[in-house]
Design an enzyme around this catalytic site. Structure first.
Site, mmCIF file in Angstrom:
data_model
loop_
_atom_site.group_PDB
_atom_site.id
_atom_site.type_symbol
_atom_site.label_atom_id
_atom_site.label_comp_id
_atom_site.label_asym_id
_atom_site.label_seq_id
_atom_site.Cartn_x
_atom_site.Cartn_y
_atom_site.Cartn_z
ATOM 1 C CG ASP A 167 -1.564 1.335 1.292
ATOM 2 O OD1 ASP A 167 -2.442 1.545 0.442
ATOM 3 O OD2 ASP A 167 -1.277 2.077 2.282
ATOM 4 C CG ASP A 188 0.146 6.160 -12.905
ATOM 5 O OD1 ASP A 188 0.748 5.405 -13.547
ATOM 6 O OD2 ASP A 188 -1.163 6.482 -13.195
HETATM 7 N N1 SAM Z 1 -3.707 5.950 -15.433
HETATM 8 C C1 SAM Z 1 -4.530 5.528 -14.207
HETATM 9 C C2 SAM Z 1 -5.389 6.695 -14.106
HETATM 10 O O1 SAM Z 1 -5.340 7.663 -14.285
HETATM 11 O O2 SAM Z 1 -6.708 6.334 -13.193
HETATM 12 C C3 SAM Z 1 -3.821 4.882 -13.068
HETATM 13 C C4 SAM Z 1 -2.984 3.522 -13.487
HETATM 14 S S1 SAM Z 1 -2.553 2.332 -12.595
HETATM 15 C C5 SAM Z 1 -3.011 1.073 -13.262
HETATM 16 C C6 SAM Z 1 -3.264 2.755 -11.074
HETATM 17 C C7 SAM Z 1 -2.712 1.800 -10.047
HETATM 18 O O3 SAM Z 1 -2.923 2.113 -8.903
HETATM 19 C C8 SAM Z 1 -3.149 0.099 -9.956
HETATM 20 O O4 SAM Z 1 -2.101 -0.594 -10.644
HETATM 21 C C9 SAM Z 1 -3.692 -0.064 -8.891
HETATM 22 O O5 SAM Z 1 -3.270 -1.358 -8.344
HETATM 23 C C10 SAM Z 1 -2.846 1.088 -7.937
HETATM 24 N N2 SAM Z 1 -3.131 1.346 -6.319
HETATM 25 C C11 SAM Z 1 -4.493 1.695 -5.934
HETATM 26 N N3 SAM Z 1 -4.471 1.867 -4.550
HETATM 27 C C12 SAM Z 1 -3.129 1.818 -4.510
HETATM 28 C C13 SAM Z 1 -2.721 1.870 -3.155
HETATM 29 N N4 SAM Z 1 -3.235 2.366 -1.830
HETATM 30 N N5 SAM Z 1 -1.308 1.747 -2.990
HETATM 31 C C14 SAM Z 1 -0.892 1.339 -3.985
HETATM 32 N N6 SAM Z 1 -1.189 1.282 -5.319
HETATM 33 C C15 SAM Z 1 -2.443 1.378 -5.475
#
Ligand code: SAM
Length: 303
Positions: A141, A159
């Site tokens: 996280d 991101d």
């Molecule tokens: N370009 C996209 C957008 O603007 O919505 C975002 C792309 S990327 C795929 C988003 C990533 O955030 C995902 O891989 C998801 O697993 C990750 N994510 C969501 N919550 C998170 C957290 N609390 N800590 C780390 N990663 C997280």
């Protein structure tokens, strides 16, 4: 699974949607955090969907990733330690590693399923970034990582998935989080986050912008059209050092030249300057916004 040809509908709001014609579902998996689908679409090629929201497509992801990463990286004179929170498909990591001054790029994503599926079905996005000796992938996280880290980063790139109610990313768009992040930034550090659509969820963009300005002396927002999002997409930032909107087109071109970053596909000095020109109605909404996203009351996208 080949569908012949089917429609996938992504809702921007309960009353407005973008339909994508898809040929095939290449991967579908429910993890502890989200529903992951990778589909082959007629218009955009392969697309990563998380909980039914388009994240990246092979055809137009660079609009988003170049605009997310380079304003913060270019406005720092010599970014060496970089932290990416989220970024599962590897596009942000790919763009960060273009900067020769980077010694270490730590990417923290909560869901290994996204990283693995992206590497397998959409390798064009990371383009080998995960194998770069400077890259460090942490599965965890992002908020906990920042809470526990004692290091200082020159650039922090958020991101993450949208702040959806009950989604895994909601608590990384709050005042408490930005205060934690500020402690993890070096003296001229800068943090940038995707800040949702500046049209369909402009109030969310304004709230994230207003929350950041409570924590950082230099702050601002910009946006870019992303076809597969069917919207202008917003970014907001907080800087302890130089404000990216103060860079001129010529300075951006000089920095790209000096850093030998040659083959960007979307961004150059001209485009860079225009990113920060927000329309009057959005400027008014941002200026009048009093909403501050907190852990107690995070801000949410409409759906
Ligand atoms: N370009 C996209 C957008 O603007 O919505 C975002 C792309 S990327 C795929 C988003 C990533 O955030 C995902 O891989 C998801 O697993 C990750 N994510 C969501 N919550 C998170 C957290 N609390 N800590 C780390 N990663 C997280």
């Amino acid at each position: 699974m080949s569908l012949g040809w089917k429609w996938f509908t992504e809702y921007q709001t309960p009353y407005s949607a973008h339909m994508h014609g898809i040929r095939e579902i290449l991967h579908s998996r429910k993890t502890d955090y989200q529903q992951i689908d990778i589909v082959d679409s007629e218009e955009y090629g392969r697309m990563l969907l998380l909980d039914g929201k388009v994240q990246s497509t092979v055809r137009d992801e660079y609009f988003y990733h170049e605009c997310l990463v380079h304003p913060a990286m270019l406005s720092h004179p010599k970014p060496t330690e970089v932290l990416i929170l989220g970024g599962g498909e590897g596009g942000a990591l790919r763009e960060v590693l273009r900067h020769p001054s980077v010694r270490r790029a730590v990417m923290v994503d909560i869901d290994e399923g996204v990283v693995e599926a992206s590497k397998k079905f959409m390798p064009e996005l990371s383009m080998g970034a995960f194998e770069d000796s400077r890259a460090e992938l942490v599965i965890g996280d992002g908020r906990k990582y920042v809470e526990g880290c004692r290091e200082k980063f020159d650039v922090i790139i958020m991101d993450l998935t949208d702040p959806l109610e009950g989604g895994p990313g909601a608590l990384l768009y709050t005042k408490e989080f930005y205060e934690l992040a500020r402690e993890a930034m070096s003296s001229r550090g800068i943090i940038v986050t995707q800040a949702t659509s500046t049209y369909y969820s402009s109030y969310c963009f304004a709230a994230i912008h207003n929350t950041m300005l409570k924590v950082f002396k230099n702050f601002g927002g910009y946006h870019v059209w992303v076809p597969s999002y069917d919207s202008m997409w917003g970014f907001t930032y907080g800087a302890l050092g130089r404000d990216p909107k103060r860079m001129s087109a010529a300075e951006v071109e000089n920095e790209l030249e000096r850093r030998e970053i040659k083959n960007l596909r979307y961004l150059d000095g001209r485009i860079y300057e225009k990113l920060f020109v927000l329309p009057k109605d959005l400027m008014k909404e941002v200026a009048e916004c009093r909403r501050i996203a907190t852990d107690e009351e995070p801000t949410f996208m409409p759906i």
